[in-house]
Scaffold this motif. Structure first.
Motif, short mmCIF file in Angstrom:
data_model
loop_
_atom_site.label_atom_id
_atom_site.label_comp_id
_atom_site.label_asym_id
_atom_site.label_seq_id
_atom_site.Cartn_x
_atom_site.Cartn_y
_atom_site.Cartn_z
N UNK A 88 39.33 29.13 40.21
CA UNK A 88 38.44 28.14 39.31
C UNK A 88 37.39 27.20 39.97
N UNK A 89 37.90 26.54 40.81
CA UNK A 89 37.12 25.76 41.80
C UNK A 89 36.19 26.61 42.62
N UNK A 90 36.31 27.73 42.81
CA UNK A 90 35.39 28.54 43.64
C UNK A 90 34.30 29.10 42.77
N UNK A 91 34.35 28.75 41.38
CA UNK A 91 33.42 29.35 40.45
C UNK A 91 33.90 30.82 39.84
N UNK A 92 35.22 31.07 40.07
CA UNK A 92 35.40 32.38 39.54
C UNK A 92 35.97 32.25 38.05
N UNK A 93 35.65 32.88 36.95
CA UNK A 93 36.10 32.83 35.84
C UNK A 93 37.55 33.35 35.58
#
Length: 132
Positions: A88-93
């Protein structure tokens, strides 16, 4: 001989053939493999290679826009929950679904990469993003 990326020719082939929103599964050694879905079995012994070893290798070579985990991991596998947060922190849903739903979703995957992992609910469905 390749210098970068996956040395496993089957993993390299599957990742190279992925299109936007296609999926690949990284599974523990107990997840049932659906009929008709390619299984790339990299397991050697219980725990080897581990789920996170394979996941990290795939993530280094593959653009992911969405990851799906079994919701049961939230109460049964703290290490998987920590990795959800990192994604999530890496912008993955990141989505969680019941394990039975997870197994049905695996039927749509291009391949299942079976690891030697033997901790509960250490499985993920990775959906391909785009690099442009």
């Amino acid at each position: 001989m390749k210098r970068l990326g996956h040395l496993n020719r089957d993993i390299a082939r599957v990742l190279a053939g992925m299109g936007h929103t296609d999926s690949v599964v990284i599974a523990d050694c107990g997840l049932p493999i659906p009929d008709g879905v390619e299984c790339i079995d990299v397991s050697l012994t219980l725990g080897v290679p581990g789920f996170f070893d394979v996941l990290d290798s795939v993530l280094a070579d593959f653009k992911v826009e969405r990851a799906v985990f079994a919701s049961e991991s939230l109460t049964h596998n703290a290490a998987v929950v920590a990795r959800m947060a990192q994604l999530r922190d890496a912008q993955v849903a990141v989505d969680e679904v019941p394990h039975e739903t997870f197994k049905r979703l695996c039927q749509q995957a291009k391949a299942v990469i079976r690891t030697g992992e033997c901790s509960p609910y250490a499985n993920v469905i990775l959906h391909s993003g785009v690099i442009f």
